[in-house]
Design a protein around this motif. Sequence first.
Motif, PDB file in Angstrom:
ATOM      1  N   VAL A 463      45.326   0.230 -12.268  1.00  0.00           N
ATOM      2  CA  VAL A 463      46.484  -0.646 -12.191  1.00  0.00           C
ATOM      3  C   VAL A 463      46.121  -2.017 -12.768  1.00  0.00           C
ATOM      4  N   LEU A 464      46.924  -2.464 -13.720  1.00  0.00           N
ATOM      5  CA  LEU A 464      46.736  -3.812 -14.247  1.00  0.00           C
ATOM      6  C   LEU A 464      47.864  -4.675 -13.703  1.00  0.00           C
ATOM      7  N   LEU A 465      47.441  -5.737 -13.020  1.00  0.00           N
ATOM      8  CA  LEU A 465      48.387  -6.615 -12.364  1.00  0.00           C
ATOM      9  C   LEU A 465      48.316  -7.963 -13.054  1.00  0.00           C
ATOM     10  N   GLY A 466      49.460  -8.614 -13.242  1.00  0.00           N
ATOM     11  CA  GLY A 466      49.360  -9.928 -13.850  1.00  0.00           C
ATOM     12  C   GLY A 466      50.694 -10.619 -14.029  1.00  0.00           C
ATOM     13  N   THR A 467      50.639 -11.782 -14.648  1.00  0.00           N
ATOM     14  CA  THR A 467      51.837 -12.543 -14.960  1.00  0.00           C
ATOM     15  C   THR A 467      52.481 -11.932 -16.200  1.00  0.00           C
ATOM     16  N   GLN A 468      53.438 -12.638 -16.803  1.00  0.00           N
ATOM     17  CA  GLN A 468      54.120 -12.130 -17.996  1.00  0.00           C
ATOM     18  C   GLN A 468      53.172 -11.659 -19.088  1.00  0.00           C
ATOM     19  N   MET A 469      51.911 -12.059 -19.036  1.00  0.00           N
ATOM     20  CA  MET A 469      50.931 -11.577 -20.010  1.00  0.00           C
ATOM     21  C   MET A 469      50.881 -10.054 -20.088  1.00  0.00           C
ATOM     22  N   VAL A 470      51.105  -9.363 -18.947  1.00  0.00           N
ATOM     23  CA  VAL A 470      50.993  -7.908 -18.968  1.00  0.00           C
ATOM     24  C   VAL A 470      52.241  -7.251 -19.557  1.00  0.00           C
ATOM     25  N   ALA A 471      53.308  -8.040 -19.680  1.00  0.00           N
ATOM     26  CA  ALA A 471      54.578  -7.445 -20.106  1.00  0.00           C
ATOM     27  C   ALA A 471      54.675  -7.276 -21.611  1.00  0.00           C
ATOM     28  N   LYS A 472      53.877  -8.042 -22.320  1.00  0.00           N
ATOM     29  CA  LYS A 472      54.128  -8.182 -23.747  1.00  0.00           C
ATOM     30  C   LYS A 472      53.277  -7.289 -24.647  1.00  0.00           C
ATOM     31  N   GLY A 473      53.971  -6.654 -25.562  1.00  0.00           N
ATOM     32  CA  GLY A 473      53.294  -6.116 -26.744  1.00  0.00           C
ATOM     33  C   GLY A 473      52.267  -5.018 -26.622  1.00  0.00           C
ATOM     34  N   HIS A 474      51.595  -4.880 -25.488  1.00  0.00           N
ATOM     35  CA  HIS A 474      50.495  -3.919 -25.447  1.00  0.00           C
ATOM     36  C   HIS A 474      50.987  -2.494 -25.640  1.00  0.00           C
ATOM     37  N   ASP A 475      50.116  -1.692 -26.206  1.00  0.00           N
ATOM     38  CA  ASP A 475      50.427  -0.291 -26.422  1.00  0.00           C
ATOM     39  C   ASP A 475      49.386   0.540 -25.681  1.00  0.00           C
ATOM     40  N   PHE A 476      49.653   0.823 -24.408  1.00  0.00           N
ATOM     41  CA  PHE A 476      48.758   1.649 -23.600  1.00  0.00           C
ATOM     42  C   PHE A 476      49.471   2.971 -23.321  1.00  0.00           C
ATOM     43  N   PRO A 477      49.106   4.042 -24.035  1.00  0.00           N
ATOM     44  CA  PRO A 477      49.857   5.296 -23.906  1.00  0.00           C
ATOM     45  C   PRO A 477      49.820   5.899 -22.502  1.00  0.00           C
ATOM     46  N   GLU A 478      48.806   5.575 -21.700  1.00  0.00           N
ATOM     47  CA  GLU A 478      48.691   6.203 -20.378  1.00  0.00           C
ATOM     48  C   GLU A 478      49.489   5.484 -19.295  1.00  0.00           C
ATOM     49  N   VAL A 479      50.114   4.379 -19.642  1.00  0.00           N
ATOM     50  CA  VAL A 479      50.928   3.684 -18.634  1.00  0.00           C
ATOM     51  C   VAL A 479      52.257   4.407 -18.475  1.00  0.00           C
ATOM     52  N   THR A 480      52.507   4.923 -17.269  1.00  0.00           N
ATOM     53  CA  THR A 480      53.760   5.632 -17.049  1.00  0.00           C
ATOM     54  C   THR A 480      54.618   4.963 -15.979  1.00  0.00           C
ATOM     55  N   LEU A 481      54.031   3.943 -15.334  1.00  0.00           N
ATOM     56  CA  LEU A 481      54.805   3.231 -14.320  1.00  0.00           C
ATOM     57  C   LEU A 481      54.626   1.738 -14.540  1.00  0.00           C
ATOM     58  N   SER A 482      55.725   0.994 -14.604  1.00  0.00           N
ATOM     59  CA  SER A 482      55.575  -0.457 -14.574  1.00  0.00           C
ATOM     60  C   SER A 482      56.540  -1.020 -13.536  1.00  0.00           C
ATOM     61  N   ALA A 483      56.117  -2.124 -12.921  1.00  0.00           N
ATOM     62  CA  ALA A 483      56.865  -2.628 -11.782  1.00  0.00           C
ATOM     63  C   ALA A 483      56.884  -4.145 -11.769  1.00  0.00           C
ATOM     64  N   VAL A 484      57.949  -4.698 -11.190  1.00  0.00           N
ATOM     65  CA  VAL A 484      58.048  -6.132 -10.971  1.00  0.00           C
ATOM     66  C   VAL A 484      58.047  -6.357  -9.456  1.00  0.00           C
ATOM     67  N   ILE A 485      57.129  -7.173  -8.971  1.00  0.00           N
ATOM     68  CA  ILE A 485      57.033  -7.421  -7.529  1.00  0.00           C
ATOM     69  C   ILE A 485      58.211  -8.261  -7.051  1.00  0.00           C
ATOM     70  N   SER A 486      58.489  -9.349  -7.752  1.00  0.00           N
ATOM     71  CA  SER A 486      59.610 -10.187  -7.374  1.00  0.00           C
ATOM     72  C   SER A 486      60.292 -10.721  -8.628  1.00  0.00           C
ATOM     73  N   ALA A 487      61.432 -10.115  -8.938  1.00  0.00           N
ATOM     74  CA  ALA A 487      62.166 -10.542 -10.124  1.00  0.00           C
ATOM     75  C   ALA A 487      62.737 -11.939  -9.930  1.00  0.00           C
ATOM     76  N   ASP A 488      62.876 -12.346  -8.682  1.00  0.00           N
ATOM     77  CA  ASP A 488      63.560 -13.602  -8.369  1.00  0.00           C
ATOM     78  C   ASP A 488      62.848 -14.829  -8.918  1.00  0.00           C
ATOM     79  N   VAL A 489      61.503 -14.720  -9.019  1.00  0.00           N
ATOM     80  CA  VAL A 489      60.725 -15.824  -9.582  1.00  0.00           C
ATOM     81  C   VAL A 489      61.237 -16.180 -10.972  1.00  0.00           C
ATOM     82  N   THR A 490      61.568 -15.158 -11.754  1.00  0.00           N
ATOM     83  CA  THR A 490      62.009 -15.371 -13.131  1.00  0.00           C
ATOM     84  C   THR A 490      63.491 -15.712 -13.208  1.00  0.00           C
TER      85      THR A 490
END
Length: 656
Positions: A463-490
């Motif tokens: 699991v890679l956890l992080g700020t908006q840095m994890v949201a952008k551009g990366h191409d990791f074929p094995e990632v099948t789940l992505s989640a936002v802990i608290s959308a309200d911050v944004t």
Amino acid sequence: MQADVLFPINAEAFTYLVPPEIEPDIKTGSRVLAPFKRQEKAGIVIGFKNAETSDSKIPLKSIIKPLDNEALISENMLKLIKWAGQYYISTSGLALKNAVPSGLFTGKKIGKPRITYSGDIKITPPPELTTEQSLALSEIKSVSSGVFLLHGVTGSGKTEVYIRAIESLPPDKEAIVLVPEIALTTQIIERLKSRFGNKVAFYHSGLSLGERMAEWWKIRNGEVKIALGVRSAVFAPFRNLGLIIVDEEQEPSYKQFEGFRYNARDVALARTKLEGIKIILGSATPSMESFYNSQNGKFKYLEIKKRIDEKPMPEVEILDMTKEDKKTWFFSDKLLNALKDNIAEGHQSLIMLNRRGYSPFMMCSDCGYTYKCKACSITLTYHKDTKTLNCHYCGSYLIPQDVCPQCKGAKTRYMGVGTQRVEEELQGLLPELSLSRMDRDTTRKKLSHHRIVKAMEDKEIDVLLGTQMVAKGHDFPEVTLSAVISADVTLNLPDFRSSERAFQLFTQLAGRAGRGDVSGRVLIQTYEAGHYVFEYVKGHDYNGFYAKEIGLRKELSYPPFSRLIRIILSFRDKRLAESAAKEIAMKIKKIKKEGVEILGPAPAPIEKIRNHWRWHIILKGRDSKILRQKALNISEAIKDIKDIKIDIDVGPVNLM
Ligand code: ADP
Ligand code: ZN
């Protein structure tokens, strides 16, 4: 003969006499040494004057000597620098300072290029393009100049289109590739190198002075064909540029937030025009401005609707945290179970929380006291690793006390959540988990982001956890789940672009999931499940979001229906600021409005930074020339007010 010499300082050029014996050696774009305030300073010659036509009244000093025997800075680059200085209501000198490595002016030796990546370069054969990719590419190839907006959903193969567009340039032409963050360069540079070998320079401001100089010279001398970098790479000194690519063109990080406040995307557009070349703005979620421009025909619109291999878009679920079951602080049962299942199946997950640190504020539960920065109107964020309360604006910190500073009680609590706290909780819940965190705190050291990306690629991380840095551009074929802990911050930033940002960020994050063989799933936790943004995120519906948002912008005549300039006023003293504001309001009343709306002065949403009280004036208008003229008029009218500091931000990306 007289020459205008530009120094990398906040000023326009200074005029000097050219001694006849060195006249043949002094050229436009070459460096010279000249006397400056009892010192000797290196600068760039930007033009010549005849002594007879010169209007100078004070006796001129003479240039000491030339430092080059040829033009170092191309004529187009000088034009770009002058344009940027004017457009951003700054100076040519500051533009120069941002455009050229400072080593050129300090006589520093050129450093050895840094070896950024170990391992050999493997040249890989290109994949066969999909129909949509081919169509986009043939449009791009069919012309030698113009602006393209390449709108392709996440995972649609935009990078491959960039690569082919570069390959299709005439052999002597060069290309610049801009990406919004250094953390994103790791994967793209490998892809460029696998196709272009060592013809790629890595150019960004994170390099040491010597390294930056080395890359600059390689580019200047045409030893490489491609310059890849963040913001400042838009000034890469190619002399035969054919193409600029701006990936994720909507990203706010293209804007410099202090000093010379340029936006690399907009400078790229200006450079494209100056050089008569083409530019590709690429995005899965174009900025409102760029999409609008493509609708009204200013930009050529290219669309890729399908993911590569027609992979399905991931399924997005909005979890209403007022209703979801949860046994832990930050994870709904649904999210936790989804994570467990995903790991059990051997896949990877991404978790985003757009707030770093442990907890965004500490509060006494007896008296309500919260720790605030003494210099900024901002609550302090607790960082558990350093056991400090940090200000994310000015960098100062405090050590929290055992008792409340106000009531001396002992019930100070961590309130709210940052990435460190999620990390701690998740690791506690699932101790076996291999978890990594990526945010500004873990990527401070050189190459640390590169290591995290590599570990992700090698599947050392579950699991890679992080700020908006994890949201952008990366191409990791094995990632099948992505989640936002608290959308309200944004969602809840006090800014007219906050919905746009939220839509972009969640869509980006969703786009990281299901890029490989297994389809993806996206879970977004929020206490505001009814917010309109979610409807469109769920439906992967950019056009729907645009249609809704453009209506709101039109109503309030915000960009793209107007351009903005923000004048930020700072004062040392709160009361002085208030009385000055009244005076400023009076002066603004006297300025003719003619097609410009002037709002304020009003206190900025972040009222105080670094001990300065901040007020702002917002100018809205359609015509950028008139708008700039008004901003100049205002700053001229108020510049003599006592102890005022005036900052002008042309095209601000936020109004905080
Ligand atoms: P985007 O930038 O649009 O999100 P990428 O350029 O990262 O998408 O492409 C997604 C994946 O598809 C990458 O792994 C890339 O190598 C691969 N890819 C791109 N074009 C093709 C193609 N024509 N055939 C097969 N695979 C491709
Ligand atoms: Zn502070």
